[in-house]
Design a protein around this motif. Sequence first.
Motif, mmCIF file in Angstrom:
data_model
loop_
_atom_site.group_PDB
_atom_site.id
_atom_site.type_symbol
_atom_site.label_atom_id
_atom_site.label_comp_id
_atom_site.label_asym_id
_atom_site.label_seq_id
_atom_site.Cartn_x
_atom_site.Cartn_y
_atom_site.Cartn_z
ATOM 1 N N ASN A 29 -61.610 -42.526 54.459
ATOM 2 C CA ASN A 29 -62.384 -42.186 55.661
ATOM 3 C C ASN A 29 -61.534 -42.096 56.922
ATOM 4 O OD1 ASN A 29 -64.577 -42.236 54.033
ATOM 5 N ND2 ASN A 29 -65.405 -44.175 54.792
ATOM 6 N N GLY A 30 -60.258 -42.397 56.787
ATOM 7 C CA GLY A 30 -59.399 -42.369 57.976
ATOM 8 C C GLY A 30 -59.546 -43.595 58.859
ATOM 9 N N THR A 31 -60.154 -44.668 58.306
ATOM 10 C CA THR A 31 -60.258 -45.932 59.058
ATOM 11 C C THR A 31 -59.646 -47.044 58.210
ATOM 12 O OG1 THR A 31 -62.445 -46.288 58.106
ATOM 13 C CG2 THR A 31 -62.359 -45.298 60.309
ATOM 14 N N PRO A 32 -58.329 -46.998 57.998
ATOM 15 C CA PRO A 32 -57.720 -47.916 57.027
ATOM 16 C C PRO A 32 -57.697 -49.366 57.503
ATOM 17 C CG PRO A 32 -56.011 -46.761 58.229
ATOM 18 C CD PRO A 32 -57.324 -46.181 58.682
ATOM 19 N N GLY A 33 -57.435 -50.253 56.540
ATOM 20 C CA GLY A 33 -57.169 -51.658 56.864
ATOM 21 C C GLY A 33 -55.673 -51.866 56.905
ATOM 22 N N GLY A 34 -55.250 -53.080 57.212
ATOM 23 C CA GLY A 34 -53.819 -53.364 57.222
ATOM 24 C C GLY A 34 -53.566 -54.859 57.287
ATOM 25 N N PHE A 35 -52.585 -55.309 56.511
ATOM 26 C CA PHE A 35 -52.223 -56.728 56.471
ATOM 27 C C PHE A 35 -50.722 -56.855 56.696
ATOM 28 C CE2 PHE A 35 -56.170 -56.328 54.283
ATOM 29 C CZ PHE A 35 -56.847 -57.516 54.473
ATOM 30 N N ALA A 36 -50.333 -57.895 57.428
ATOM 31 C CA ALA A 36 -48.921 -58.060 57.796
ATOM 32 C C ALA A 36 -48.043 -58.260 56.566
ATOM 33 C CB ALA A 36 -48.770 -59.246 58.737
ATOM 34 N N LEU A 37 -47.011 -57.441 56.461
ATOM 35 C CA LEU A 37 -46.042 -57.585 55.366
ATOM 36 C C LEU A 37 -44.655 -57.961 55.892
ATOM 37 C CD1 LEU A 37 -47.063 -54.617 53.067
ATOM 38 C CD2 LEU A 37 -46.998 -57.018 52.424
ATOM 39 N N GLY A 38 -44.520 -58.081 57.211
ATOM 40 C CA GLY A 38 -43.246 -58.527 57.774
ATOM 41 C C GLY A 38 -43.134 -60.044 57.670
ATOM 42 N N ASN A 39 -42.081 -60.600 58.236
ATOM 43 C CA ASN A 39 -41.905 -62.049 58.163
ATOM 44 C C ASN A 39 -42.816 -62.742 59.184
ATOM 45 O OD1 ASN A 39 -40.084 -61.635 56.170
ATOM 46 N ND2 ASN A 39 -38.266 -62.105 57.394
ATOM 47 N N ALA A 40 -44.118 -62.620 58.948
ATOM 48 C CA ALA A 40 -45.124 -63.186 59.841
ATOM 49 C C ALA A 40 -45.546 -64.537 59.282
ATOM 50 C CB ALA A 40 -46.327 -62.248 59.935
ATOM 51 N N SER A 41 -45.135 -65.616 59.940
ATOM 52 C CA SER A 41 -45.331 -66.932 59.322
ATOM 53 C C SER A 41 -46.808 -67.306 59.223
ATOM 54 C CB SER A 41 -44.552 -67.997 60.086
ATOM 55 O OG SER A 41 -44.847 -67.917 61.448
ATOM 56 N N GLY A 42 -47.657 -66.840 60.123
ATOM 57 C CA GLY A 42 -49.077 -67.178 60.053
ATOM 58 C C GLY A 42 -49.849 -66.235 59.148
ATOM 59 N N ASP A 43 -50.120 -65.034 59.651
ATOM 60 C CA ASP A 43 -50.967 -64.084 58.914
ATOM 61 C C ASP A 43 -50.316 -63.627 57.609
ATOM 62 O OD1 ASP A 43 -52.752 -64.274 60.986
ATOM 63 O OD2 ASP A 43 -51.948 -62.539 62.059
ATOM 64 N N GLY A 44 -49.004 -63.404 57.630
ATOM 65 C CA GLY A 44 -48.314 -62.934 56.425
ATOM 66 C C GLY A 44 -48.432 -63.943 55.304
ATOM 67 N N ASN A 45 -48.125 -65.193 55.600
ATOM 68 C CA ASN A 45 -48.222 -66.226 54.572
ATOM 69 C C ASN A 45 -49.652 -66.408 54.091
ATOM 70 O OD1 ASN A 45 -45.687 -67.321 53.797
ATOM 71 N ND2 ASN A 45 -45.456 -68.185 55.838
ATOM 72 N N ALA A 46 -50.618 -66.337 55.029
ATOM 73 C CA ALA A 46 -52.012 -66.609 54.656
ATOM 74 C C ALA A 46 -52.513 -65.616 53.617
ATOM 75 C CB ALA A 46 -52.900 -66.580 55.901
#
Lengths: 314, 439
Positions: free
Chosen positions: B195-212
């Motif tokens: 639909n052109g409204t994608p989601g996204g999750f942190a894949l960088g070295n993000a200690s909070g959201d990435g690890n979670a």
Amino acid sequence: MASVPREQVSYDTSRRIRLFSNRNFLGFLFMVPAGLILLVFLTYPLGLGIWLGLTDVKVGRPGIFVGLENYEWLFRDHIFWLSVFNTMLYTVVASIVKFAIGLWLAMLLNRHLPFKAFLRAIVLMPFIVPTVLSALAFWWIYDSQDSVISWVLIEMGLIEETIDFLGQPNSARASVIAANIWRGIPFVAITLLAGLQTISPSLYEAAIIDGANEWQRFRSITYPLLTPIIAVVMTFSVLFTFTDFQLIWVMTRGGPINATHLMATLSYQRAIIGGALGEGAAIATAMIPFLLAAILFSYFGLQRRKWQQGGRDD
Amino acid sequence: MQRFSRRDILKGSASLAIGAAVASPALIQSARAWAAQSQWKPEQGAELRLLRWKRFVKSEGTAFQASVDAFTKATGVPVRIDSEGFEDLRPKAAVAANIGSGPDIIWGIHADAHLYPDAMMDVSDVCNYLGGKYGGWYPIAEEYGKRGDKWINVPFTISGNFLNYRISHMNKAGFEKFPDNTDDFLKLMQNLKKNGTPGGFALGNASGDGNAWTHWLLWSHGGKMVDENENVVIDSPETVAALEYARELGKTFIPGAASWLDGHNNKAFLQGAVSVTNNGISIYAAAVREGMTEIANDMDHAFYPVGPAGEPTEFHVMFPMMLYKHTKYPNAAKALTTWLMEKDRYNAFLQGSVGYLSHTMKAFQDHPVWTEDPKRLVYRDTAVRSRSFAHAGKLGYAASSVLADFVVVNMVAEAATGAKTPKEAAADAARRAERYYRV
């Protein structure tokens, strides 16, 4: 009160006078404070770092001597080798480009330009801004959704999607190198400009009378007389680049997938955040041979004339 | 002309700083009554230094400061509060443990007390008193708080990290309510991408959201770093299944997520660039605070979907009070910590935290902060649904180092971006983890 025999007093005094008029002894005495400072603030921390690299000490827990075990693990650790590769690439590419643009800028600024002082001050700007601030600015410039570069190119109709500057390993490496170059150019340019200004204009006048063209004047006058400054500038430039930390830490934290981890950032991540002080120290120690090689190269490779090494030119 | 001495200015600025958070007379009255019957009587001439992480929200800081101020007025114990960012707080906590000097109490993060348990005061009396009075501690709080039978830190609060989504985009992608299983979740993400409204999750070295989110993904398919005996078992069919799922999920992400650090997804969500991500309540709180009503009204929160593991597999961040053995005033330190967790004080703290931080004792499950705005409700169950990052092993040096070295984040990122096959990524993670878990 016991009295001291007269002969002994005169003997002691004369020995002291002789000692203090000895040039070697005085030289040693005057060097002691500097030597102590070096010992306490340089040799001791360096020695401690090397020693920690030979132990398994953790944050909050004393370690034991483990010999070269940290290095054996690092030798088999592909992330460590990736960080070595990244650091070399970062240093070599950034230093060469900084030198080329810096020299070019220095030669431009050395000419008679209107608003010369103002222009020279402007060139220094990237160097004046604190690194963390410029890193934050680049963080925005390279943002995956809001990059100003992407926005301009999209508005101009040249691209359709935003550029993923920091999301792909190679573009991330190129982006952080570009940021480092931007930050490092003023140092090279201004120092080389200082060097250029020490070259006597009469040499150029003589060369012009002899019919030398611009390239010949650069090759035979500017370059040889600038080499001592180039050696010093490039030594510092390579050292600063090799040990860079802040730009990477703010922009990528070593990501994506460790593609921009330098040895300095990996060392910090493992030692301070991860608590493995021994291993972090080993990574930091592993930087020393590279740094020594860079220094030796610039001293013996670039300062080839004898007077620069303390001798006399024939 | 009036002249100010340096001392005057210092005094003035100090009272300004406290001014916003000064305790009311009623609060001081109740602090006096509490202190009179408390089993921990501060030592003569006691003074305390407390180092905490920089607050997320002003109202939490104000509530905390007011409670401390009341404590000082009731007991005569001055308390100096310093704050630091997370990154700087942890090395300082470690140094204090190493050299046996520094702040008396550090309000820290994760399970740092388990890295230097010998430097920690035995707080079993405090935790048993509080747990007995307030319905008991949640199992996750006990896991972080205890080492063996002894409590070595007080699990003060836990910060929830859940899924944030745009309701209208989800509906358009064919879902009436947010999926509660991983299969439907993948379908939702794929439809959102179409639909052109994608989601996204942190894949960088993000200690909070990435690890979670990467820990949830690994655990949801039954993968885990170590077994109960601390053997590294990450290179398993379950992990490979999780990474194959990550590969499919990664294809649905907005471009750029591979470089995301902790702040990126907040910004992207508030701009309307992503319609699903994982986060604390800060995105919603910012939308409400900044008057972005379109986004605030159209967003909600959800638990992470349950995968083949068949149970919630979430990772939320603990913020414990670490009382150091080196303090000269152990009773004062215990008294302050207990006072801060007594019903009225803790209620005020939860209210001020507006959902950022959740309770670790069962009696606070009914706090109105969770129900006065139904969009906060998901964060109420943070402690109930959380696993420790050491799962299924023990909290300690190895687990902390594996977390800090982003082993799970890197593994998932390698698989999700296609940089490595799931098998290669799992094998590599195992090799890295063994480095830390070897005896």
